[in-house]
Motif scaffolding. Structure first.
Motif, PDB file in Angstrom:
ATOM      1  N   ARG A  64      55.408  73.576  65.053  1.00 17.75           N
ATOM      2  CA  ARG A  64      54.699  72.491  66.118  1.00 17.75           C
ATOM      3  C   ARG A  64      55.528  71.202  65.521  1.00 17.75           C
ATOM      4  O   ARG A  64      55.775  70.555  64.376  1.00 17.75           O
ATOM      5  N   THR A  65      55.946  70.687  66.815  1.00 20.03           N
ATOM      6  CA  THR A  65      56.752  68.720  66.130  1.00 20.03           C
ATOM      7  C   THR A  65      55.407  67.995  66.542  1.00 20.03           C
ATOM      8  O   THR A  65      54.375  67.981  66.341  1.00 20.03           O
ATOM      9  N   LEU A  66      55.351  66.581  65.572  1.00 23.15           N
ATOM     10  CA  LEU A  66      54.633  66.158  65.964  1.00 23.15           C
ATOM     11  C   LEU A  66      54.058  65.308  66.010  1.00 23.15           C
ATOM     12  O   LEU A  66      53.132  64.668  66.406  1.00 23.15           O
ATOM     13  N   CYS A  67      54.460  65.599  68.137  1.00 23.06           N
ATOM     14  CA  CYS A  67      53.893  65.633  68.773  1.00 23.06           C
ATOM     15  C   CYS A  67      53.230  66.715  69.625  1.00 23.06           C
ATOM     16  O   CYS A  67      52.662  66.540  70.823  1.00 23.06           O
ATOM     17  N   GLY A  68      53.275  67.544  69.246  1.00 21.09           N
ATOM     18  CA  GLY A  68      52.496  69.002  69.402  1.00 21.09           C
ATOM     19  C   GLY A  68      53.130  69.678  70.077  1.00 21.09           C
ATOM     20  O   GLY A  68      52.478  70.989  70.826  1.00 21.09           O
ATOM     21  N   LYS A  69      54.406  69.996  70.276  1.00 23.70           N
ATOM     22  CA  LYS A  69      55.065  70.696  70.804  1.00 23.70           C
ATOM     23  C   LYS A  69      55.454  71.834  70.281  1.00 23.70           C
ATOM     24  O   LYS A  69      56.045  71.988  69.187  1.00 23.70           O
ATOM     25  N   ASP A  70      55.511  72.953  71.197  1.00 22.27           N
ATOM     26  CA  ASP A  70      56.169  74.079  70.358  1.00 22.27           C
ATOM     27  C   ASP A  70      57.695  73.811  69.891  1.00 22.27           C
ATOM     28  O   ASP A  70      58.161  73.918  70.870  1.00 22.27           O
ATOM     29  N   THR A  71      58.208  74.712  68.411  1.00 26.45           N
ATOM     30  CA  THR A  71      59.614  74.229  68.024  1.00 26.45           C
ATOM     31  C   THR A  71      60.508  75.353  68.488  1.00 26.45           C
ATOM     32  O   THR A  71      61.687  74.891  68.314  1.00 26.45           O
ATOM     33  N   PHE A  72      59.746  76.769  69.497  1.00 25.60           N
ATOM     34  CA  PHE A  72      60.377  77.811  69.563  1.00 25.60           C
ATOM     35  C   PHE A  72      61.855  78.279  69.709  1.00 25.60           C
ATOM     36  O   PHE A  72      62.803  78.397  69.090  1.00 25.60           O
ATOM     37  N   ALA A  73      61.678  77.319  71.117  1.00 19.98           N
ATOM     38  CA  ALA A  73      63.285  77.570  71.770  1.00 19.98           C
ATOM     39  C   ALA A  73      63.917  76.185  71.056  1.00 19.98           C
ATOM     40  O   ALA A  73      64.314  75.509  72.240  1.00 19.98           O
ATOM     41  N   MET A  74      63.647  75.228  69.964  1.00 18.93           N
ATOM     42  CA  MET A  74      64.021  74.071  70.264  1.00 18.93           C
ATOM     43  C   MET A  74      65.641  74.227  68.954  1.00 18.93           C
ATOM     44  O   MET A  74      65.165  75.077  68.582  1.00 18.93           O
ATOM     45  N   GLU A  75      66.585  73.486  68.869  1.00 15.05           N
ATOM     46  CA  GLU A  75      67.952  74.111  67.895  1.00 15.05           C
ATOM     47  C   GLU A  75      67.512  72.954  66.826  1.00 15.05           C
ATOM     48  O   GLU A  75      67.301  71.418  66.484  1.00 15.05           O
ATOM     49  N   PRO A  76      67.888  73.250  65.308  1.00 12.99           N
ATOM     50  CA  PRO A  76      67.192  72.780  64.826  1.00 12.99           C
ATOM     51  C   PRO A  76      68.272  71.497  64.364  1.00 12.99           C
ATOM     52  O   PRO A  76      69.797  72.425  64.350  1.00 12.99           O
ATOM     53  N   ALA A  77      68.414  71.155  63.820  1.00  9.15           N
ATOM     54  CA  ALA A  77      69.622  70.140  63.507  1.00  9.15           C
ATOM     55  C   ALA A  77      70.258  69.684  62.377  1.00  9.15           C
ATOM     56  O   ALA A  77      69.530  70.338  61.060  1.00  9.15           O
ATOM     57  N   ARG A  78      71.562  69.829  62.304  1.00 10.17           N
ATOM     58  CA  ARG A  78      71.943  69.642  61.281  1.00 10.17           C
ATOM     59  C   ARG A  78      71.990  68.616  59.916  1.00 10.17           C
ATOM     60  O   ARG A  78      72.044  68.308  58.971  1.00 10.17           O
ATOM     61  N   TRP A  79      71.428  67.098  60.708  1.00  7.71           N
ATOM     62  CA  TRP A  79      70.818  65.969  59.902  1.00  7.71           C
ATOM     63  C   TRP A  79      69.544  66.738  59.776  1.00  7.71           C
ATOM     64  O   TRP A  79      68.481  66.573  59.697  1.00  7.71           O
ATOM     65  N   LYS A  80      69.628  65.956  58.233  1.00  7.53           N
ATOM     66  CA  LYS A  80      68.203  65.765  56.966  1.00  7.53           C
ATOM     67  C   LYS A  80      68.330  64.738  56.881  1.00  7.53           C
ATOM     68  O   LYS A  80      68.907  64.013  55.833  1.00  7.53           O
ATOM     69  N   PRO A  81      66.950  64.153  57.021  1.00  9.19           N
ATOM     70  CA  PRO A  81      66.312  62.971  56.779  1.00  9.19           C
ATOM     71  C   PRO A  81      66.655  62.707  55.706  1.00  9.19           C
ATOM     72  O   PRO A  81      66.736  61.305  54.913  1.00  9.19           O
ATOM     73  N   SER A  82      66.456  63.310  54.631  1.00 12.02           N
ATOM     74  CA  SER A  82      66.092  63.488  53.060  1.00 12.02           C
ATOM     75  C   SER A  82      67.216  63.088  52.474  1.00 12.02           C
ATOM     76  O   SER A  82      68.076  62.645  50.946  1.00 12.02           O
ATOM     77  N   GLU A  83      68.490  63.269  53.511  1.00  6.48           N
ATOM     78  CA  GLU A  83      70.298  63.112  52.679  1.00  6.48           C
ATOM     79  C   GLU A  83      70.679  61.730  53.376  1.00  6.48           C
ATOM     80  O   GLU A  83      71.518  61.019  52.700  1.00  6.48           O
ATOM     81  N   HIS A  84      70.134  60.921  53.651  1.00  6.31           N
ATOM     82  CA  HIS A  84      69.924  59.681  54.430  1.00  6.31           C
ATOM     83  C   HIS A  84      69.009  58.737  53.741  1.00  6.31           C
ATOM     84  O   HIS A  84      68.789  58.086  55.029  1.00  6.31           O
ATOM     85  N   SER A  85      69.624  57.947  52.825  1.00  2.00           N
ATOM     86  CA  SER A  85      68.454  57.080  52.711  1.00  2.00           C
ATOM     87  C   SER A  85      68.686  55.674  53.181  1.00  2.00           C
ATOM     88  O   SER A  85      69.748  55.054  53.659  1.00  2.00           O
ATOM     89  N   GLY A  86      67.330  55.116  53.665  1.00  3.81           N
ATOM     90  CA  GLY A  86      67.714  54.390  54.444  1.00  3.81           C
ATOM     91  C   GLY A  86      67.886  54.273  56.087  1.00  3.81           C
ATOM     92  O   GLY A  86      67.987  53.220  56.714  1.00  3.81           O
ATOM     93  N   ALA A  87      68.048  55.219  56.273  1.00  2.00           N
ATOM     94  CA  ALA A  87      68.697  55.542  57.744  1.00  2.00           C
ATOM     95  C   ALA A  87      67.518  55.995  58.908  1.00  2.00           C
ATOM     96  O   ALA A  87      67.147  56.410  57.531  1.00  2.00           O
ATOM     97  N   PRO A  88      67.544  55.782  59.412  1.00  3.82           N
ATOM     98  CA  PRO A  88      66.351  56.835  60.361  1.00  3.82           C
ATOM     99  C   PRO A  88      66.452  58.892  60.525  1.00  3.82           C
ATOM    100  O   PRO A  88      66.971  58.708  59.889  1.00  3.82           O
ATOM    101  N   TRP A  89      64.984  58.365  61.137  1.00  8.07           N
ATOM    102  CA  TRP A  89      64.281  60.096  60.005  1.00  8.07           C
ATOM    103  C   TRP A  89      65.866  61.093  61.283  1.00  8.07           C
ATOM    104  O   TRP A  89      65.561  61.990  61.302  1.00  8.07           O
ATOM    105  N   TYR A  90      66.252  60.257  62.408  1.00  5.30           N
ATOM    106  CA  TYR A  90      66.952  60.697  63.533  1.00  5.30           C
ATOM    107  C   TYR A  90      68.071  60.687  63.204  1.00  5.30           C
ATOM    108  O   TYR A  90      68.414  59.462  62.769  1.00  5.30           O
ATOM    109  N   PRO A  91      69.585  61.091  64.143  1.00  3.74           N
ATOM    110  CA  PRO A  91      71.093  60.926  63.835  1.00  3.74           C
ATOM    111  C   PRO A  91      71.086  59.863  64.794  1.00  3.74           C
ATOM    112  O   PRO A  91      70.000  59.834  66.420  1.00  3.74           O
ATOM    113  N   ALA A  92      71.617  58.818  64.616  1.00  2.00           N
ATOM    114  CA  ALA A  92      72.035  57.601  65.151  1.00  2.00           C
ATOM    115  C   ALA A  92      71.950  57.913  66.887  1.00  2.00           C
ATOM    116  O   ALA A  92      72.213  56.898  67.644  1.00  2.00           O
ATOM    117  N   GLU A  93      73.416  58.876  66.828  1.00  2.00           N
ATOM    118  CA  GLU A  93      73.718  58.913  68.008  1.00  2.00           C
ATOM    119  C   GLU A  93      73.090  58.755  69.102  1.00  2.00           C
ATOM    120  O   GLU A  93      73.047  59.312  70.328  1.00  2.00           O
TER     121      GLU A  93
END
Length: 90
Positions: free
Chosen positions: A46-75
């Motif tokens: 489940r997402t932090l907002c409570g949605k089921d993740t089954f049909a969602m696509e994982p992003a290649r963006w990893k927040p831990s690899e982008h110190s100081g950036a938002p948790w999501y891809p800027a685009e």
């Protein structure tokens, strides 16, 4: 932020969960998901907002690899889930 996985909610789910969104399939919404127990690289059910993740696509963006950036891809800032973002701000 290493315990968060970014996932994309798409208008049309892909057949296989292997490719990120592209020009043909931009994400409708970007969500944050706690990692699966014992699997730091996998999204939980489940997402932090409570949605089921089954049909969602994982992003290649990893927040831990982008110190100081938002948790999501800027685009994709315009389509970030406001509920997930509010939880991440706390």
């Amino acid at each position: 932020m290493s315990d968060i996985v970014v996932v994309y909610e798409l208008d049309r789910p892909a057949a296989a969960h292997t490719s990120p969104p592209d020009a043909d399939r931009p994400p409708r919404r970007v969500h944050a998901v706690p990692t699966a127990p014992g699997r730091p690289d996998a999204a939980g059910p489940r997402t932090l907002c409570g949605k089921d993740t089954f049909a969602m696509e994982p992003a290649r963006w990893k927040p831990s690899e982008h110190s100081g950036a938002p948790w999501y891809p800027a685009e994709y800032a315009a389509v970030v889930c406001p509920e997930c973002d509010a939880v991440m701000e706390v």
